[in-house]
Design an enzyme around this catalytic site. Structure first.
Site, PDB file in Angstrom:
ATOM      1  N   SER A   1       0.821  -1.208   0.000  1.00 14.18           N
ATOM      2  CA  SER A   1       0.000   0.000   0.000  1.00 14.18           C
ATOM      3  C   SER A   1       0.857   1.260   0.000  1.00 14.18           C
ATOM      4  O   SER A   1       0.470   2.282  -0.573  1.00 14.18           O
ATOM      5  CB  SER A   1      -0.971   0.007   1.183  1.00 14.18           C
ATOM      6  N   GLU A   2       2.040   1.210   0.630  1.00 11.53           N
ATOM      7  CA  GLU A   2       2.941   2.364   0.609  1.00 11.53           C
ATOM      8  C   GLU A   2       4.397   1.912   0.606  1.00 11.53           C
ATOM      9  O   GLU A   2       4.753   0.923   1.256  1.00 11.53           O
ATOM     10  CB  GLU A   2       2.739   3.271   1.837  1.00 11.53           C
ATOM     11  N   THR A   3       5.225   2.651  -0.118  1.00 12.11           N
ATOM     12  CA  THR A   3       6.676   2.556  -0.016  1.00 12.11           C
ATOM     13  C   THR A   3       7.191   3.946   0.327  1.00 12.11           C
ATOM     14  O   THR A   3       6.822   4.938  -0.314  1.00 12.11           O
ATOM     15  CB  THR A   3       7.304   2.068  -1.324  1.00 12.11           C
TER      16      THR A   3
END
Length: 271
Positions: free
Chosen positions: A45-47
């Protein structure tokens, strides 16, 4: 040199629960296109990408499809990586420069506290097809910079939601947080879930930024300043929330490292 990348489960102390984020502490800035490609490759979902600066770190967050202006769990994961991987002394706060201003993370025992901006919601009319897309009756609908905030009648409704994501994408705003107060006797004050097909994420497992909206929403209803919240996705996660009516919200969470790896291709190495 190869670039280390760390995967962390945030808002949990148990591996394979909470919200996973990848964290890259870069020696120098990289192009936006490269960071977006890495985020797409990681498919989380996020980096998060950090670059050291004089008194802190520049921090940016990418989903597999877009850059976002604020992310709670990847900030929590970033602070955890800075301390656990030796980039920052454990007794020092982590200071992040972001598109949402300066964010501070501090260790409090086994927990990490994040100082985030509050996000107020305004009441709005129920958009056509929203109830059909969620598949549950709606008590009220509010709107903020993240999307719609939908209150439903019970914890059970929240936990058993099975949205029609194709229909959600047809709404004027396709990102929706759904919440309710918990049942009597629960250790938690409220539960929530966050659906963000507009950001390329059908369901975000645990969303720190959503709790910047949920804090003032539930303070006005429960008449409390401190909450223990549960985001009831399949993975699930726990968020401590402290809001006193100022323009800031303190979010508390735990984090655990689950993977260490290396990126072998940097932007200037591509052929």
């Amino acid at each position: 040199m190869n670039q280390p990348i760390i995967q962390v489960d945030a808002f949990t102390c148990t591996p394979f629960t909470g919200n996973p984020a990848a964290v890259c502490v870069l020696p120098t800035p990289q192009p936006d296109s490269w960071m977006q490609n890495v985020a797409q490759e990681m498919n989380l979902s996020e980096t998060a990408f950090l670059v050291p600066q004089e008194d802190g770190f520049n921090l940016r967050w990418f989903t597999p499809t877009v850059e976002v202006p604020l992310c709670g769990h990847a900030t929590l994961a970033s602070a955890h990586v800075l301390w656990s991987e030796g980039h920052l002394s454990p007794e020092k706060p982590a200071r992040f420069y972001t598109k949402s201003g300066i964010l501070i993370a501090q260790r409090q025992g086994e927990w990490i506290e994040l100082d985030f901006p509050v996000n107020h919601s305004q009441p709005t009319t129920v958009p056509p097809n929203l109830a059909s897309a969620l598949g549950v009756p709606i008590q009220s609908v509010w709107q903020n910079s993240l999307g719609y905030l939908v209150e439903v009648e019970s914890e059970e409704r929240v936990r058993h939601l099975q949205p029609n994501f194709g229909l959600l994408k047809t709404l004027p705003i396709s990102d929706v947080m759904v919440t309710s107060q918990t049942d009597s006797g629960s250790e938690y004050d409220f539960v929530s879930r966050f659906f963000a097909p507009g950001l390329g994420i059908d369901e975000d497992p645990v969303t720190g930024a959503a709790h910047c909206c949920l804090a003032p929403f539930w303070r006005d209803r429960i008449r409390k300043n401190e909450f223990l919240a549960y985001q009831a996705s399949h993975r699930g996660g726990v968020v401590k929330v402290r809001y006193t009516g100022s323009d800031r919200v303190i979010l508390g969470g735990q984090a655990v490292t689950v993977m260490r790896g290396e990126l072998t291709v940097m932007e200037n190495q591509r052929t």
